[in-house]
Design a protein around this motif. Structure first.
Motif, mmCIF file in Angstrom:
data_model
loop_
_atom_site.group_PDB
_atom_site.id
_atom_site.type_symbol
_atom_site.label_atom_id
_atom_site.label_comp_id
_atom_site.label_asym_id
_atom_site.label_seq_id
_atom_site.Cartn_x
_atom_site.Cartn_y
_atom_site.Cartn_z
ATOM 1 N N GLN A 286 -14.271 42.294 0.040
ATOM 2 C CA GLN A 286 -14.607 42.195 1.293
ATOM 3 C C GLN A 286 -13.877 43.190 1.999
ATOM 4 O OE1 GLN A 286 -14.854 38.206 2.959
ATOM 5 N NE2 GLN A 286 -16.582 37.582 1.299
ATOM 6 N N THR B 73 -16.026 39.815 -5.437
ATOM 7 C CA THR B 73 -16.809 40.799 -4.648
ATOM 8 C C THR B 73 -15.898 41.172 -3.430
ATOM 9 O OG1 THR B 73 -18.985 39.892 -5.362
ATOM 10 C CG2 THR B 73 -18.951 41.338 -3.237
ATOM 11 N N GLU C 271 -18.210 46.127 3.526
ATOM 12 C CA GLU C 271 -18.023 45.495 1.970
ATOM 13 C C GLU C 271 -18.532 46.851 1.196
ATOM 14 O OE1 GLU C 271 -19.843 41.965 1.026
ATOM 15 O OE2 GLU C 271 -19.104 40.710 2.760
ATOM 16 N N ARG D 74 -7.985 38.019 0.840
ATOM 17 C CA ARG D 74 -8.452 36.792 0.565
ATOM 18 C C ARG D 74 -7.699 36.122 -0.640
ATOM 19 N NH1 ARG D 74 -14.026 36.668 -1.236
ATOM 20 N NH2 ARG D 74 -13.250 38.926 -2.034
ATOM 21 N N GLU E 88 -10.206 39.309 9.455
ATOM 22 C CA GLU E 88 -11.715 38.961 9.933
ATOM 23 C C GLU E 88 -11.715 38.978 11.274
ATOM 24 O OE1 GLU E 88 -11.930 35.221 7.929
ATOM 25 O OE2 GLU E 88 -12.190 35.972 5.985
ATOM 26 N N GLU F 98 -10.083 44.720 1.204
ATOM 27 C CA GLU F 98 -9.632 44.429 0.129
ATOM 28 C C GLU F 98 -9.333 45.480 -0.896
ATOM 29 O OE1 GLU F 98 -10.618 39.649 0.035
ATOM 30 O OE2 GLU F 98 -12.141 40.798 -0.837
ATOM 31 N N GLN G 21 -15.463 49.133 0.688
ATOM 32 C CA GLN G 21 -14.547 48.944 -0.274
ATOM 33 C C GLN G 21 -14.958 49.032 -1.420
ATOM 34 O OE1 GLN G 21 -11.303 48.110 1.120
ATOM 35 N NE2 GLN G 21 -12.403 48.441 3.081
#
Length: 499
Positions: A185, A183, A72, A114, A42, A188, A75
């Motif tokens: 980010q 979802t 996003e 995450r 991040e 990922e 990805q």
């Protein structure tokens, strides 16, 4: 409940999770590492640093900058575009293994995802939601991109999954279990697909089933020794210690144990001076296959607990390195080696089948027929075994010696490790059926010799076999017997009745 740390997963734990559906949870300590790694990603996005796969495109597009507001979408586009798998799906147990191994790799804390990503992967494992993943389409570097993309589709609530014995929409299975799709980010998607988990999950399944088959092959071979009145001296420990291979010594010791007390075995010079190699060299040949399996086991244990993502994040994001841990060469070699090892268990088994059915090589009824001439008995079973071992010789050609460049020559050497793993699985299925045929023939032979003369251990194994395949008292559709015996051998992985 098995706890994953990213570093300590064993083959026994993998077996319990994949086959016995043991529940699994992430280590709290490892999840703290995951959180710190995510914070680093991040910061990279916020600071607009140029880092492969986070703020750039992929492969040949690695020099293309991606704006912060599009990371996003980047990805999601990655998963959709890379879900190019084709052909039959992997067995459900392999898909389950892929979920497990991908979560374990991310728990090492080098990938920047995450915690919810890992939690959802393990939710799927615990709920028995296994993505439908096509087998074909992976080059084995940059990891198993196509298969793992299909795996991630399930995580997103897209595509199909295996659920309670059926193929259903992932969204339906999630709703039934009260789970929310994720979802993706920044980073990922890349973190989820840049790895070797398809070939490694297939490899773990291969190893577990090959290990069991190798054990069963010794029980079956011991029964054949009795059926052919084989010479027990060949398993004398002094012979094998003199050579020095521990696996060979171990096979000979087990064979001697299984045949202890048998009145069907002979001593050298009693009926003949020497047996054919397919009997006399069981410890040498089977032992060599065990050596190969030990090598495979060593590599799988490393890869199951390896960071195979790219890039990897170190020092709280101060060091982010694009490397090549996704390259499947170690597993490609291991799977090719396994192919040869299992093919040879089938090769020598087929030669023992020939000795059981050929009236020129034994004093048993021709082709073990209850009425030679009128009834063919096991004649065509040997044909089937010969066909299977011949097919294995083609499949055993190494996949790892091939490479085709991809991504406009950016990715110019690949492992083909997933092809090697898939072919190893095919060889395993063929070999199991060959050994099932030997088992059927060996049981018929010892029954002719006299069950009361068998060793206690092999008689126990015979009794199990007769619950699966009845004696040949007349010709019948032997395909059903072969498949029934092979199915029992496959299912015995869970019971380990003869470990």
């Amino acid at each position: 409940m098995i706890e994953l740390t990213g570093d300590t997963l064993t083959l026994q734990e993998a077996k319990d999770i994949i086959y016995n559906h043991a529940a699994v949870r992430p280590s709290a300590v490892s999840m703290e590492k995951v959180k710190k790694s995510r914070e680093a990603v991040e910061r990279i996005v916020k600071e607009k640093r140029v880092v492969y796969g986070i703020t750039t495109g992929f492969g040949k597009f690695s020099d293309v900058w991606i704006d912060t507001e599009n990371v996003e979408e980047l990805q999601l586009n990655l998963i959709h575009s890379h879900a190019c798998g084709v052909g039959e799906s992997f067995p459900e147990k392999v898909s389950r293994g892929m979920l497990l191994l991908r979560a374990n790799a991310l728990l090492k804390g080098f990938s920047g995802v995450r915690p919810v990503i890992i939690e959802r992967l393990l939710d799927m494992v615990n709920a028995g939601i296994h993505p439908v993943v096509p087998q074909q389409g992976s080059l084995g570097a940059s990891g198993d991109l196509a298969p793992l993309s299909h795996l991630v589709l399930g995580l997103l609530g897209e595509g199909e999954v295996f659920y309670k014995g059926n193929k259903v929409d992932a969204a339906y299975a999630f709703s039934q279990e009260g789970l929310e799709p994720v979802t993706l980010q920044a980073k990922e998607g890349l973190a989820l697909i840049n790895g070797t988990q398809a070939m490694t999950a297939m490899g773990v399944v291969n190893y577990l089933e090959a290990e069991q088959l190798a054990k069963q092959s010794e029980w079956i071979a011991a029964t054949t020794i009795e059926g052919l009145r084989g010479i027990i001296d060949a398993f004398d420990e002094d012979v094998h210690v003199a050579r020095g291979y521990q696996q060979q010594v171990d096979v000979a010791k087990r064979m001697s144990h299984y045949l202890s007390g048998s009145k069907l075995t002979t001593k050298q010079g009693e009926l003949r001076v020497q047996d054919a190699y397919s009997l006399r060299c069981i410890p040498q040949v089977h032992g060599a296959s065990w050596q190969a399996l030990d090598y495979v086991k060593e590599k799988l244990l490393i890869e199951m607990n390896a960071a195979t993502d790219n890039p990897l994040i170190f020092d709280d994001g101060e060091k982010v390195i694009s490397g090549g841990n996704f390259h499947g060469q170690p597993i490609a070699f291991a799977m090719d080696f396994m192919k040869i090892a299992i093919a040879e268990l089938a090769n020598i088994s087929e030669r023992r089948i020939e000795r059981l059915v050929n009236p020129q090589l034994n004093d048993l009824p021709a082709f073990l027929s209850p009425q030679p001439g009128l009834q063919s008995g096991a004649m065509i079973m040997q044909y089937a075994a010969a066909s299977l071992v011949s097919e294995n010789k083609t499949l055993a050609h190494p996949a790892s010696v091939d490479s085709i460049p991809s991504s406009a020559n950016q990715e110019d050497h690949v492992s083909m490790g997933t092809i090697a793993a898939r072919h190893a699985y095919q060889i395993l299925q063929n070999a199991r059926r060959v050994l099932a045929i030997e088992w059927i023939c060996a049981m018929q032979a010892v029954e002719h010799r006299g069950l009361d003369k068998m060793a206690e251990a092999t008689r126990s194994f015979f009794n199990l076999g007769r619950q699966v395949v009845p004696a040949i008292d007349k010709d019948r559709v032997f395909s059903k017997d072969i498949e029934a015996a092979a199915k029992w051998m496959e299912d015995d992985l869970l019971s380990e009745a003869h470990s």
